[in-house]
Design a protein around this motif. Sequence first.
Motif, PDB file in Angstrom:
ATOM      1  N   ALA A 218      -8.727  -4.578  -6.933  1.00  0.00           N
ATOM      2  CA  ALA A 218      -7.995  -4.452  -8.220  1.00  0.00           C
ATOM      3  C   ALA A 218      -8.343  -3.207  -9.050  1.00  0.00           C
ATOM      4  O   ALA A 218      -9.562  -3.080  -9.186  1.00  0.00           O
ATOM      5  N   GLY A 219      -7.404  -2.645  -9.325  1.00  0.00           N
ATOM      6  CA  GLY A 219      -7.809  -1.188 -10.397  1.00  0.00           C
ATOM      7  C   GLY A 219      -6.643  -0.155 -10.344  1.00  0.00           C
ATOM      8  O   GLY A 219      -5.700  -0.274  -9.346  1.00  0.00           O
ATOM      9  N   SER A 220      -6.723   0.665 -11.138  1.00  0.00           N
ATOM     10  CA  SER A 220      -5.838   2.059 -10.990  1.00  0.00           C
ATOM     11  C   SER A 220      -6.087   2.544  -9.781  1.00  0.00           C
ATOM     12  O   SER A 220      -7.247   2.576  -9.241  1.00  0.00           O
ATOM     13  N   VAL A 221      -5.380   3.523  -9.226  1.00  0.00           N
ATOM     14  CA  VAL A 221      -5.338   4.137  -8.112  1.00  0.00           C
ATOM     15  C   VAL A 221      -5.292   5.717  -8.029  1.00  0.00           C
ATOM     16  O   VAL A 221      -4.354   6.016  -8.680  1.00  0.00           O
ATOM     17  N   VAL A 222      -6.246   6.228  -7.423  1.00  0.00           N
ATOM     18  CA  VAL A 222      -6.081   7.701  -7.154  1.00  0.00           C
ATOM     19  C   VAL A 222      -5.998   7.956  -5.645  1.00  0.00           C
ATOM     20  O   VAL A 222      -6.594   7.667  -4.909  1.00  0.00           O
ATOM     21  N   ILE A 223      -4.845   8.583  -5.360  1.00  0.00           N
ATOM     22  CA  ILE A 223      -4.464   8.986  -3.941  1.00  0.00           C
ATOM     23  C   ILE A 223      -4.976  10.440  -3.915  1.00  0.00           C
ATOM     24  O   ILE A 223      -4.660  11.348  -4.195  1.00  0.00           O
ATOM     25  N   ALA A 224      -6.276  10.368  -2.911  1.00  0.00           N
ATOM     26  CA  ALA A 224      -6.588  11.781  -2.527  1.00  0.00           C
ATOM     27  C   ALA A 224      -6.895  11.836  -1.040  1.00  0.00           C
ATOM     28  O   ALA A 224      -7.907  12.245  -0.532  1.00  0.00           O
ATOM     29  N   THR A 225      -5.687  11.670  -0.414  1.00  0.00           N
ATOM     30  CA  THR A 225      -6.178  11.501   1.195  1.00  0.00           C
ATOM     31  C   THR A 225      -5.714  12.798   2.081  1.00  0.00           C
ATOM     32  O   THR A 225      -5.835  12.908   3.088  1.00  0.00           O
ATOM     33  N   GLY A 226      -5.591  13.875   1.259  1.00  0.00           N
ATOM     34  CA  GLY A 226      -5.291  15.417   1.921  1.00  0.00           C
ATOM     35  C   GLY A 226      -3.880  15.359   2.364  1.00  0.00           C
ATOM     36  O   GLY A 226      -2.869  14.548   2.094  1.00  0.00           O
ATOM     37  N   GLY A 227      -3.599  16.322   3.479  1.00  0.00           N
ATOM     38  CA  GLY A 227      -2.278  16.735   3.791  1.00  0.00           C
ATOM     39  C   GLY A 227      -2.020  15.821   5.116  1.00  0.00           C
ATOM     40  O   GLY A 227      -2.657  15.184   5.668  1.00  0.00           O
ATOM     41  N   PHE A 228      -1.057  16.488   5.733  1.00  0.00           N
ATOM     42  CA  PHE A 228      -0.382  15.983   7.101  1.00  0.00           C
ATOM     43  C   PHE A 228      -0.533  17.132   8.335  1.00  0.00           C
ATOM     44  O   PHE A 228      -0.024  16.993   9.143  1.00  0.00           O
ATOM     45  N   GLY A 229      -1.374  17.983   8.348  1.00  0.00           N
ATOM     46  CA  GLY A 229      -1.554  19.246   9.076  1.00  0.00           C
ATOM     47  C   GLY A 229      -1.964  18.550  10.430  1.00  0.00           C
ATOM     48  O   GLY A 229      -1.807  19.510  11.152  1.00  0.00           O
ATOM     49  N   ALA A 230      -2.548  17.514  10.710  1.00  0.00           N
ATOM     50  CA  ALA A 230      -2.790  17.025  12.018  1.00  0.00           C
ATOM     51  C   ALA A 230      -1.970  15.690  12.601  1.00  0.00           C
ATOM     52  O   ALA A 230      -2.085  15.107  13.612  1.00  0.00           O
ATOM     53  N   ASP A 231      -0.797  15.779  11.905  1.00  0.00           N
ATOM     54  CA  ASP A 231       0.154  14.572  12.272  1.00  0.00           C
ATOM     55  C   ASP A 231       1.268  15.109  13.272  1.00  0.00           C
ATOM     56  O   ASP A 231       2.176  15.379  12.943  1.00  0.00           O
ATOM     57  N   PHE A 232       0.768  15.325  14.448  1.00  0.00           N
ATOM     58  CA  PHE A 232       1.604  15.644  15.550  1.00  0.00           C
ATOM     59  C   PHE A 232       2.251  14.475  16.332  1.00  0.00           C
ATOM     60  O   PHE A 232       2.774  14.758  17.321  1.00  0.00           O
ATOM     61  N   SER A 233       2.319  13.496  15.921  1.00  0.00           N
ATOM     62  CA  SER A 233       2.990  12.220  16.467  1.00  0.00           C
ATOM     63  C   SER A 233       4.503  12.483  16.622  1.00  0.00           C
ATOM     64  O   SER A 233       5.010  13.147  15.702  1.00  0.00           O
ATOM     65  N   PRO A 234       5.198  11.901  17.555  1.00  0.00           N
ATOM     66  CA  PRO A 234       6.602  12.325  17.720  1.00  0.00           C
ATOM     67  C   PRO A 234       7.368  11.863  16.505  1.00  0.00           C
ATOM     68  O   PRO A 234       8.353  12.554  16.329  1.00  0.00           O
ATOM     69  N   ALA A 235       6.984  10.822  15.723  1.00  0.00           N
ATOM     70  CA  ALA A 235       7.819  10.385  14.655  1.00  0.00           C
ATOM     71  C   ALA A 235       7.054  10.890  13.281  1.00  0.00           C
ATOM     72  O   ALA A 235       7.469  10.210  12.346  1.00  0.00           O
ATOM     73  N   GLY A 236       6.032  11.722  13.403  1.00  0.00           N
ATOM     74  CA  GLY A 236       5.309  12.128  12.239  1.00  0.00           C
ATOM     75  C   GLY A 236       5.890  13.004  11.250  1.00  0.00           C
ATOM     76  O   GLY A 236       6.948  13.209  11.220  1.00  0.00           O
TER      77      GLY A 236
END
Length: 499
Positions: A218-236
Motif C-alpha cells: 500500500a502507498g502512493s506509486v512512482v512509475i520509473a520503469t524506463g522505455g520500450f526500446g527492447a520490446d520487439f515482441s510481435p504484439a509489443g
Amino acid sequence: MPTTPFIFLASVLVALLALTLLKSPEIYWKLSMDPVIVVGGGLSGLSAAHSVLEHGGKVVLLDKKPALGGNSVKASSGINGAGTESQTRLNISDSPQNFYDDTLKSAGSEHARPNLITALTSNSAPAIEWLINNFGVDLSLVSMLGGHSTPRTHRGTGGAPGWAITSALMKRLAAEEAKSEKRANILKSAKVVKLLQTGDKVTGVEYEDGQGQKVKLAGSVVIATGGFGADFSPAGLIATHRADLMQLPTVNGDHATGDGHVLVTSLPSRSGVLIDMNQVQVHPTGFIDPAQPDAKTKFLAAEALRGVGGLLLKNDGSRFVDEMEKRDLVTAKMWEVIQNGQGPVRLVLGVQAATELKSHCDFYLSKGLMKKFANLQELAESMEVSLTDLHATFTSHKSYASGQEKDPFGKTHFHNSDINIEEPFLVALITPVVHYTMGGVLVDEQAHVLDASGKPIPGLYASGEVIGGVHGKNRLGGSSLLEAVVFGRIAGEMAARSQ
C-alpha cells in the motif's frame, strides 16, 4: 467522571507508548504513514527514492531484475546542465533559457510541450549540484554535443558518467536501507504486475517476488520503469507504434519492455494515457561488433566520441554530414549512405580525441569494438582507399575548423581537428540503433500522471523514460540522465508530500 487513579494510569500508559515509539523509529514509521512505492531501479527511480527520503517519507523501491541500474548505468556521454558552477569555472556562458531554446528546437513545434521542457531545463543546474554535493559525483568536465548551442554536457574524469552517477545513488540507498530507522527498502527480482486502485486513487501495487508469489503493498506509486526500446515482441509496443523499426538492432537492455506503460493504461477506473508513441529515437552510432555483426543488442558509440572530434566517413573515406548535428538528422544521412551502397560507415578518432575520452576508448578497444591503426596509411590500406584521398578528408576538415573554408555540411563546432597522419587512429564500424523512446505516459510538470481529460490521477506519479512529451520528436544528447534526475526528484517530492 473518571477517577484520579484511572487518569494517572492512562497517562502512564500514553507516556510509555510515546517512549516506545521514540525508541523504535521503525514502529513509529509504520504507524505514521504508508511508504512511497517506486517501481524501477534505474537512475530515475533512485532519484525519486532519495527525494522521498529527503522530504521525510519512507520508500520501497522495486525492480524486476536481480540488480538495479537499468539503462542508466550504460549512459556514456554525460548529463546536461545550464548555468552550473562547472560551466562558470570553465568560462562557459549558458542559461536555462538557452537550454530551453535548444530543446524546443530539437523537439519540434508539433510535439513540443513547453511546461515539461521548462521543468527539465530550469531544474538542470540544481540537478547537477545535487549530484555533486549530495553524492560526491565528479561532473567537472563539460563538453558540447550535437544540437546544443554551447557546451553543457557534464561528465567526470573517470569512466562512463551513467555508471558514476547511478552507482553513487545505488550505494547511498543501500546504506539508507541498512540504517536502524528502516526508512528505505529495496526489493529486487520483484515485478509489479498490477496497480491497485480505490475509486480514482492509486493505493498501491501488486508484485511477483522471485518465487512467483504475489504480494500487495500500500502507498502512493512512482512509475520509473524506463522505455520500450527492447520490446520487439510481435504484439509489443514497437510493433504497434513503429513496425518499421522491428528489424533494427537496439542498445537497450532486455528489461526495457514498456512495463510501466502497460500498468498505467490498465488501471480499472481512471487510467493514464500514452502520447507520442511513434517518436522513437534511432541513434546514428551503434557499434558493429566484428565478432557478432548481426547481434540484435549492440553497444552504443557515445555521442561524446563525435563531440571530441570523431568523424563519420563513407567507404571511400569522405565525410557526408555535420557530425555535431541533431541525432535524427545524422541518422537520416547515415541511412542515405547505407542505402546508396556507400557503407559501411566508420567512426574515426585521432590521438587527441581518443586521449580526451581515454577511459571510453580503452573500454571499447578491450571489447573489440574499436580497432587501433598505427597511422593513416595503415587505415587507408584497411579501407582500400588511397592515402591521398583519405588525407584530403582530414586536411579539408582542418581548413574548415580554422575558418579558411566553409564546411559544406554546415559544421560550426570543431574540436581536436589538427590531425597528425603519422599518429595512431581509432576506428569503429557503426550502424543506426533503436536508442530512446520519447513517447510514453502523459504527465504534468509536477510528475502527476494525467488521465484522458488532463487531470491528475491521485496517488500516481511517473518519471524518466517512461514519460512522454519532454523531448518531442528528438532528444538531445545528455538529456536522458537529466530527465531521469529532474523528474525523479520532482516525483519523489510530490509523492512524499501526498502521504
